[in-house]
Design a protein around this motif. Structure first.
Motif, PDB file in Angstrom:
ATOM      1  N   ALA A 167     -31.695  49.067  22.779  1.00  0.00           N
ATOM      2  CA  ALA A 167     -31.654  50.399  23.400  1.00  0.00           C
ATOM      3  C   ALA A 167     -32.655  51.335  22.728  1.00  0.00           C
ATOM      4  O   ALA A 167     -33.344  52.117  23.406  1.00  0.00           O
ATOM      5  N   ASP A 168     -32.771  51.249  21.428  1.00  0.00           N
ATOM      6  CA  ASP A 168     -33.751  52.071  20.700  1.00  0.00           C
ATOM      7  C   ASP A 168     -35.175  51.734  21.130  1.00  0.00           C
ATOM      8  O   ASP A 168     -36.018  52.618  21.300  1.00  0.00           O
ATOM      9  N   PHE A 169     -35.445  50.443  21.307  1.00  0.00           N
ATOM     10  CA  PHE A 169     -36.774  50.005  21.733  1.00  0.00           C
ATOM     11  C   PHE A 169     -37.101  50.550  23.120  1.00  0.00           C
ATOM     12  O   PHE A 169     -38.189  51.099  23.349  1.00  0.00           O
ATOM     13  N   ILE A 170     -36.156  50.432  24.047  1.00  0.00           N
ATOM     14  CA  ILE A 170     -36.389  50.914  25.411  1.00  0.00           C
ATOM     15  C   ILE A 170     -36.575  52.430  25.416  1.00  0.00           C
ATOM     16  O   ILE A 170     -37.509  52.964  26.025  1.00  0.00           O
ATOM     17  N   GLY A 171     -35.697  53.131  24.723  1.00  0.00           N
ATOM     18  CA  GLY A 171     -35.765  54.592  24.713  1.00  0.00           C
ATOM     19  C   GLY A 171     -37.035  55.122  24.081  1.00  0.00           C
ATOM     20  O   GLY A 171     -37.585  56.139  24.515  1.00  0.00           O
ATOM     21  N   THR A 172     -37.536  54.412  23.072  1.00  0.00           N
ATOM     22  CA  THR A 172     -38.736  54.863  22.347  1.00  0.00           C
ATOM     23  C   THR A 172     -40.022  54.444  23.029  1.00  0.00           C
ATOM     24  O   THR A 172     -40.946  55.251  23.204  1.00  0.00           O
ATOM     25  N   GLU A 173     -40.095  53.170  23.444  1.00  0.00           N
ATOM     26  CA  GLU A 173     -41.347  52.615  23.952  1.00  0.00           C
ATOM     27  C   GLU A 173     -41.507  52.693  25.464  1.00  0.00           C
ATOM     28  O   GLU A 173     -42.626  52.613  25.978  1.00  0.00           O
ATOM     29  N   LEU A 174     -40.396  52.857  26.191  1.00  0.00           N
ATOM     30  CA  LEU A 174     -40.462  52.922  27.658  1.00  0.00           C
ATOM     31  C   LEU A 174     -39.664  54.138  28.144  1.00  0.00           C
ATOM     32  O   LEU A 174     -38.644  54.008  28.833  1.00  0.00           O
ATOM     33  N   ALA A 253     -37.272  41.056  39.686  1.00  0.00           N
ATOM     34  CA  ALA A 253     -37.937  41.927  38.706  1.00  0.00           C
ATOM     35  C   ALA A 253     -39.451  41.857  38.876  1.00  0.00           C
ATOM     36  O   ALA A 253     -40.140  42.888  38.857  1.00  0.00           O
ATOM     37  N   ASN A 254     -39.974  40.661  39.073  1.00  0.00           N
ATOM     38  CA  ASN A 254     -41.423  40.487  39.232  1.00  0.00           C
ATOM     39  C   ASN A 254     -41.911  41.072  40.556  1.00  0.00           C
ATOM     40  O   ASN A 254     -42.947  41.731  40.617  1.00  0.00           O
ATOM     41  N   GLU A 255     -41.176  40.819  41.618  1.00  0.00           N
ATOM     42  CA  GLU A 255     -41.581  41.298  42.943  1.00  0.00           C
ATOM     43  C   GLU A 255     -41.583  42.824  43.029  1.00  0.00           C
ATOM     44  O   GLU A 255     -42.415  43.416  43.717  1.00  0.00           O
ATOM     45  N   ASN A 256     -40.656  43.442  42.304  1.00  0.00           N
ATOM     46  CA  ASN A 256     -40.503  44.896  42.401  1.00  0.00           C
ATOM     47  C   ASN A 256     -41.034  45.648  41.177  1.00  0.00           C
ATOM     48  O   ASN A 256     -40.825  46.861  41.066  1.00  0.00           O
ATOM     49  N   LYS A 257     -41.723  44.924  40.293  1.00  0.00           N
ATOM     50  CA  LYS A 257     -42.295  45.542  39.085  1.00  0.00           C
ATOM     51  C   LYS A 257     -41.242  46.334  38.305  1.00  0.00           C
ATOM     52  O   LYS A 257     -41.455  47.476  37.904  1.00  0.00           O
ATOM     53  N   MET A 258     -40.094  45.686  38.080  1.00  0.00           N
ATOM     54  CA  MET A 258     -39.007  46.296  37.320  1.00  0.00           C
ATOM     55  C   MET A 258     -38.845  45.569  35.990  1.00  0.00           C
ATOM     56  O   MET A 258     -38.622  44.353  35.979  1.00  0.00           O
ATOM     57  N   PRO A 259     -38.964  46.250  34.870  1.00  0.00           N
ATOM     58  CA  PRO A 259     -38.732  45.604  33.570  1.00  0.00           C
ATOM     59  C   PRO A 259     -37.342  44.970  33.522  1.00  0.00           C
ATOM     60  O   PRO A 259     -36.364  45.554  34.017  1.00  0.00           O
ATOM     61  N   PHE A 260     -37.269  43.784  32.951  1.00  0.00           N
ATOM     62  CA  PHE A 260     -36.011  43.042  32.882  1.00  0.00           C
ATOM     63  C   PHE A 260     -35.685  42.762  31.417  1.00  0.00           C
ATOM     64  O   PHE A 260     -36.433  42.089  30.716  1.00  0.00           O
ATOM     65  N   PHE A 261     -34.540  43.292  30.951  1.00  0.00           N
ATOM     66  CA  PHE A 261     -34.090  43.115  29.576  1.00  0.00           C
ATOM     67  C   PHE A 261     -32.839  42.234  29.565  1.00  0.00           C
ATOM     68  O   PHE A 261     -31.967  42.387  30.418  1.00  0.00           O
ATOM     69  N   SER A 262     -32.766  41.332  28.587  1.00  0.00           N
ATOM     70  CA  SER A 262     -31.617  40.422  28.514  1.00  0.00           C
ATOM     71  C   SER A 262     -30.971  40.510  27.136  1.00  0.00           C
ATOM     72  O   SER A 262     -31.445  41.223  26.256  1.00  0.00           O
ATOM     73  N   SER A 263     -29.909  39.741  26.976  1.00  0.00           N
ATOM     74  CA  SER A 263     -29.206  39.713  25.689  1.00  0.00           C
ATOM     75  C   SER A 263     -29.412  38.412  24.927  1.00  0.00           C
ATOM     76  O   SER A 263     -28.803  38.219  23.876  1.00  0.00           O
ATOM     77  N   ASP A 264     -30.250  37.521  25.463  1.00  0.00           N
ATOM     78  CA  ASP A 264     -30.475  36.243  24.783  1.00  0.00           C
ATOM     79  C   ASP A 264     -31.931  35.820  24.880  1.00  0.00           C
ATOM     80  O   ASP A 264     -32.627  36.136  25.844  1.00  0.00           O
ATOM     81  N   ARG A 265     -32.366  35.101  23.881  1.00  0.00           N
ATOM     82  CA  ARG A 265     -33.743  34.642  23.782  1.00  0.00           C
ATOM     83  C   ARG A 265     -34.131  33.703  24.924  1.00  0.00           C
ATOM     84  O   ARG A 265     -35.236  33.773  25.448  1.00  0.00           O
ATOM     85  N   ASP A 266     -33.214  32.810  25.308  1.00  0.00           N
ATOM     86  CA  ASP A 266     -33.547  31.814  26.324  1.00  0.00           C
ATOM     87  C   ASP A 266     -33.935  32.466  27.651  1.00  0.00           C
ATOM     88  O   ASP A 266     -34.822  31.984  28.349  1.00  0.00           O
TER      89      ASP A 266
END
Length: 345
Positions: A167-174, A253-266
């Motif tokens: 959340a800090d990353f999103i709020g600060t960088e985006l 996300a790709n079709e609509n140019k929407m950033p996609f954030f997840s909770s896991d590396r995979d």
């Protein structure tokens, strides 16, 4: 041949025989020692219950078995694995737990919260370890993280700091992201708990969460589609129903140019843009080491504290960023502690 020569030949033969016997004994001791170091002489049987197939849970299982193998407990040699997958079905999940309760297992591993809840309710005569469980206290899998007691312990696959850092990353960088869309199966306790934490973390940065509920994997695409135009970005938790259909979210996300954030590396490796997390293989390996403590070192599973992932890092997928219209700055990259492994090209 004189008398001296008659004695030389037999003596030589005796020496050769003694040398051969000595080498043979030495070789046997070396092989025995090597076998003891690589393969345990005892045989083991382990039951595994997994709620559904998807990369994070599969990696957890593989890491678990790898830790056993490194300790000399090798599938196909001295280890029999009874692996059962519920395919996301709650009836199957309970049936698997009941079957495992009637089997003579040296240990049972439950992967994901629903599997752990079912196994703990049914398996009373074998040590039980859980993995990929978000909050074992709220899920009532254990009542104490430091001293679980009984026949259950394991490892949580979340650290509250991970959600805060993302959340800090999103709020600060985006900073243009003001609304974030969450696809969620509210029938999964782990997903609900993580969603609550995320909503609070996002709120501190003025980001509003919009939820789209599903009851199974087949509804994920439609739910994600409903968020297009209402949210600036997508986010998902460690939600088994949603992660199993994550390709549809990535596509939208790709079709609509929407950033996609997840909770896991995979999921980031598959095509989400970012997370704060770790490798599920390492998570499974950690639980595997706990299993070794129980099986080989005689530890009481209930005496083992519930483990947690401490090593967190920001993980970015640069190709996903390009597909989702995100400009990755040097400041973003600088936040990644281990760029060699966690800046995915």
């Amino acid at each position: 041949m004189n008398m001296k020569q008659k004695w030389i030949l037999p003596l030589s033969m005796v020496l050769m025989i003694l040398t051969a016997v000595g080498c043979s004994n030495s070789g046997s001791e070396g092989a025995s020692s090597g076998e003891a170091g690589s393969t345990d002489s005892k045989s083991y049987k382990i039951g595994i219950s997994q709620i559904v197939e998807h990369p994070s849970l599969d990696e957890t299982r593989e890491g678990f078995l790898a830790a056993l193998k490194d300790a000399g407990i090798v599938e196909g040699q001295n280890l029999t694995v009874d692996y059962k997958n519920a395919q996301g079905d709650s009836t199957n999940n309970l049936s698997i737990a009941q079957t495992l309760s009637q089997s003579e297992n040296d240990l049972v591993l439950a992967i994901a919260t629903p599997s752990a809840q079912a196994v703990v309710s049914q398996v009373k005569d074998s040590p039980v370890l859980f993995a990929a469980v978000t909050d074992p206290l709220s899920a009532k899998i254990v009542s104490d993280l430091q001293k679980p007691g009984g026949n259950v312990s394991g490892a949580s696959d979340t650290n509250p700091e991970a959600i805060t850092e993302l959340a800090d990353f999103i709020g600060t960088e985006l900073p243009d992201i003001k609304t974030i869309g969450l696809v969620i199966n509210e029938g999964e306790p782990n997903a609900v708990i993580m969603a609550q934490r995320a909503e609070e973390a996002f709120k501190k940065h003025g980001i509003t969460m919009i939820k789209a509920a599903v009851t199974n994997t087949s509804e994920v695409q439609q739910a994600a589609q409903s968020l297009v135009g209402r949210a600036d970005a997508f986010y998902i938790t460690l939600d088994n129903s949603v992660v199993s259909a994550v390709d549809t979210v990535i596509q939208l996300a790709n079709e609509n140019k929407m950033p996609f954030f997840s909770s896991d590396r995979d999921t980031v490796e598959k095509g989400a843009f970012a997370t704060v997390g770790f490798k599920y293989y390492d998570h499974g390996y950690q639980v595997g080491q706990m299993a070794v403590d129980v099986l080989k070192n005689g530890k009481n599973v209930g005496d083992l504290p519930v483990a947690m992932q401490e090593k967190l890092d920001l993980i970015l997928n640069l190709k996903a960023a390009e597909a989702q219209g995100i400009k990755v700055t040097d400041e973003m990259k600088a936040k990644v502690k281990d760029p060699e492994n966690n800046l995915i090209q």
